[in-house]
Motif scaffolding. Sequence first.
Motif, PDB file in Angstrom:
ATOM      1  N   VAL A 172      29.732  38.590  40.994  1.00  0.00           N
ATOM      2  CA  VAL A 172      28.780  38.692  39.898  1.00  0.00           C
ATOM      3  C   VAL A 172      27.941  39.962  40.008  1.00  0.00           C
ATOM      4  N   THR A 173      27.535  40.329  41.218  1.00  0.00           N
ATOM      5  CA  THR A 173      26.655  41.492  41.386  1.00  0.00           C
ATOM      6  C   THR A 173      27.336  42.786  40.974  1.00  0.00           C
ATOM      7  N   GLN A 174      28.643  42.898  41.194  1.00  0.00           N
ATOM      8  CA  GLN A 174      29.387  44.100  40.828  1.00  0.00           C
ATOM      9  C   GLN A 174      30.090  43.965  39.474  1.00  0.00           C
ATOM     10  N   ALA A 175      30.022  42.777  38.882  1.00  0.00           N
ATOM     11  CA  ALA A 175      30.718  42.506  37.617  1.00  0.00           C
ATOM     12  C   ALA A 175      32.206  42.825  37.752  1.00  0.00           C
ATOM     13  N   LYS A 176      32.828  42.274  38.813  1.00  0.00           N
ATOM     14  CA  LYS A 176      34.247  42.498  39.060  1.00  0.00           C
ATOM     15  C   LYS A 176      34.941  41.177  39.373  1.00  0.00           C
ATOM     16  N   VAL A 177      36.254  41.176  39.178  1.00  0.00           N
ATOM     17  CA  VAL A 177      37.057  39.983  39.461  1.00  0.00           C
ATOM     18  C   VAL A 177      38.317  40.375  40.224  1.00  0.00           C
ATOM     19  N   ARG A 178      38.898  39.398  40.878  1.00  0.00           N
ATOM     20  CA  ARG A 178      40.248  39.528  41.420  1.00  0.00           C
ATOM     21  C   ARG A 178      41.141  38.606  40.609  1.00  0.00           C
ATOM     22  N   VAL A 179      42.256  39.127  40.177  1.00  0.00           N
ATOM     23  CA  VAL A 179      43.146  38.384  39.281  1.00  0.00           C
ATOM     24  C   VAL A 179      44.453  38.082  39.985  1.00  0.00           C
ATOM     25  N   GLN A 180      44.864  36.829  39.932  1.00  0.00           N
ATOM     26  CA  GLN A 180      46.144  36.405  40.476  1.00  0.00           C
ATOM     27  C   GLN A 180      47.213  36.520  39.398  1.00  0.00           C
ATOM     28  N   HIS A 181      48.311  37.219  39.717  1.00  0.00           N
ATOM     29  CA  HIS A 181      49.434  37.318  38.776  1.00  0.00           C
ATOM     30  C   HIS A 181      50.724  37.126  39.569  1.00  0.00           C
ATOM     31  N   GLY A 182      51.330  35.969  39.367  1.00  0.00           N
ATOM     32  CA  GLY A 182      52.499  35.614  40.163  1.00  0.00           C
ATOM     33  C   GLY A 182      52.109  35.440  41.618  1.00  0.00           C
ATOM     34  N   ALA A 183      52.847  36.081  42.512  1.00  0.00           N
ATOM     35  CA  ALA A 183      52.544  36.009  43.939  1.00  0.00           C
ATOM     36  C   ALA A 183      51.582  37.113  44.360  1.00  0.00           C
ATOM     37  N   ASN A 184      51.181  37.956  43.446  1.00  0.00           N
ATOM     38  CA  ASN A 184      50.322  39.100  43.767  1.00  0.00           C
ATOM     39  C   ASN A 184      48.890  38.859  43.307  1.00  0.00           C
ATOM     40  N   ARG A 185      47.994  39.658  43.876  1.00  0.00           N
ATOM     41  CA  ARG A 185      46.578  39.558  43.549  1.00  0.00           C
ATOM     42  C   ARG A 185      45.992  40.962  43.465  1.00  0.00           C
ATOM     43  N   THR A 186      45.226  41.214  42.424  1.00  0.00           N
ATOM     44  CA  THR A 186      44.649  42.549  42.250  1.00  0.00           C
ATOM     45  C   THR A 186      43.498  42.761  43.226  1.00  0.00           C
ATOM     46  N   PRO A 187      43.122  44.014  43.479  1.00  0.00           N
ATOM     47  CA  PRO A 187      41.843  44.266  44.149  1.00  0.00           C
ATOM     48  C   PRO A 187      40.705  43.941  43.182  1.00  0.00           C
ATOM     49  N   TRP A 188      39.480  44.212  43.574  1.00  0.00           N
ATOM     50  CA  TRP A 188      38.339  43.959  42.685  1.00  0.00           C
ATOM     51  C   TRP A 188      38.384  44.944  41.521  1.00  0.00           C
ATOM     52  N   ILE A 189      38.463  44.414  40.301  1.00  0.00           N
ATOM     53  CA  ILE A 189      38.523  45.261  39.101  1.00  0.00           C
ATOM     54  C   ILE A 189      37.480  44.777  38.101  1.00  0.00           C
ATOM     55  N   HIS A 190      37.104  45.663  37.182  1.00  0.00           N
ATOM     56  CA  HIS A 190      36.136  45.302  36.146  1.00  0.00           C
ATOM     57  C   HIS A 190      36.785  44.419  35.084  1.00  0.00           C
ATOM     58  N   TRP A 191      35.938  43.629  34.405  1.00  0.00           N
ATOM     59  CA  TRP A 191      36.419  42.880  33.252  1.00  0.00           C
ATOM     60  C   TRP A 191      35.790  43.460  31.982  1.00  0.00           C
ATOM     61  N   PHE A 192      36.443  43.205  30.849  1.00  0.00           N
ATOM     62  CA  PHE A 192      35.947  43.669  29.566  1.00  0.00           C
ATOM     63  C   PHE A 192      34.689  42.906  29.179  1.00  0.00           C
ATOM     64  N   ALA A 193      33.766  43.596  28.513  1.00  0.00           N
ATOM     65  CA  ALA A 193      32.602  42.965  27.910  1.00  0.00           C
ATOM     66  C   ALA A 193      32.566  43.372  26.437  1.00  0.00           C
ATOM     67  N   PRO A 194      31.998  42.534  25.558  1.00  0.00           N
ATOM     68  CA  PRO A 194      31.914  42.921  24.144  1.00  0.00           C
ATOM     69  C   PRO A 194      31.173  44.229  23.933  1.00  0.00           C
ATOM     70  N   SER A 195      30.170  44.507  24.770  1.00  0.00           N
ATOM     71  CA  SER A 195      29.448  45.781  24.697  1.00  0.00           C
ATOM     72  C   SER A 195      28.873  46.078  26.072  1.00  0.00           C
ATOM     73  N   ALA A 196      28.883  47.356  26.438  1.00  0.00           N
ATOM     74  CA  ALA A 196      28.427  47.735  27.782  1.00  0.00           C
ATOM     75  C   ALA A 196      27.752  49.098  27.748  1.00  0.00           C
ATOM     76  N   GLY A 197      26.915  49.341  26.725  1.00  0.00           N
ATOM     77  CA  GLY A 197      26.173  50.591  26.626  1.00  0.00           C
ATOM     78  C   GLY A 197      24.686  50.297  26.596  1.00  0.00           C
ATOM     79  N   GLU A 198      23.951  50.954  25.696  1.00  0.00           N
ATOM     80  CA  GLU A 198      22.526  50.644  25.549  1.00  0.00           C
ATOM     81  C   GLU A 198      22.340  49.187  25.141  1.00  0.00           C
TER      82      GLU A 198
END
Length: 212
Positions: free
Chosen positions: A48-74
């Motif tokens: 939560v603090t970094q706003a990142k997730v790890r995603v499981q896809h098949g037998a593999n798992r991503t490193p910590w990556i960002h997720w989309f937000a509806p808006s992320a500017g001002e």
Amino acid sequence: MDEFFQRYLQEALLPYQDLITQLTEQIEAIQRCQRSLIRAGYCHAVDVTQAKVRVQHGANRTPWIHWFAPSAGEIREFRCPSQGERCLILNFAGGDNSCQSVALFGIFSETYPPEQIGQHLHRRIYPDGSTVTYDHQQHRLQLHVPQGEIVMSGAKHIHLDAPKITCSGTIQAEKDVFDQKRSMAMDRTIFESHQHGGVYPGTATTPPPMSQ
């Protein structure tokens, strides 16, 4: 004849053998990148603090990556994905290790199925059962919080504009309440200072009123 033609073709292509091998490797690399550009998975863990997730896809798992937000500017909007929530991994760099990827959430699944509601309803549902629903056929906005409280705050003013406001519970004001003429505190002062004369012969008056 076939043997002769085959030998001739091999001899003719011999100077280009290294180039053919190089092009073959490049094609394989491009195909591998294409296969990894878009993949389906589900949320395995959330930071939560970094706003990142790890995603499981098949037998593999991503490193910590960002997720989309509806808006992320001002103007920013935050909604933390849930564990087990389905998503798409968009690998914009096309690498094999998913370091330069983002997760796009918002895909229904068996774990989080869609609500069985009509097309005219827009509803946001929270884990504690709270909902925000707008029915554009009935022109009705409903905020339902079964537990806890609803807090509205304004530095200057909160304005409610409606022909009628109905409350089914107790209304409590920590400061004064005003109508079109004066405040309740002023009414209380008038009431508490008012006495009737002439009730009995002479100069007697009624007893002082009780404080309200």
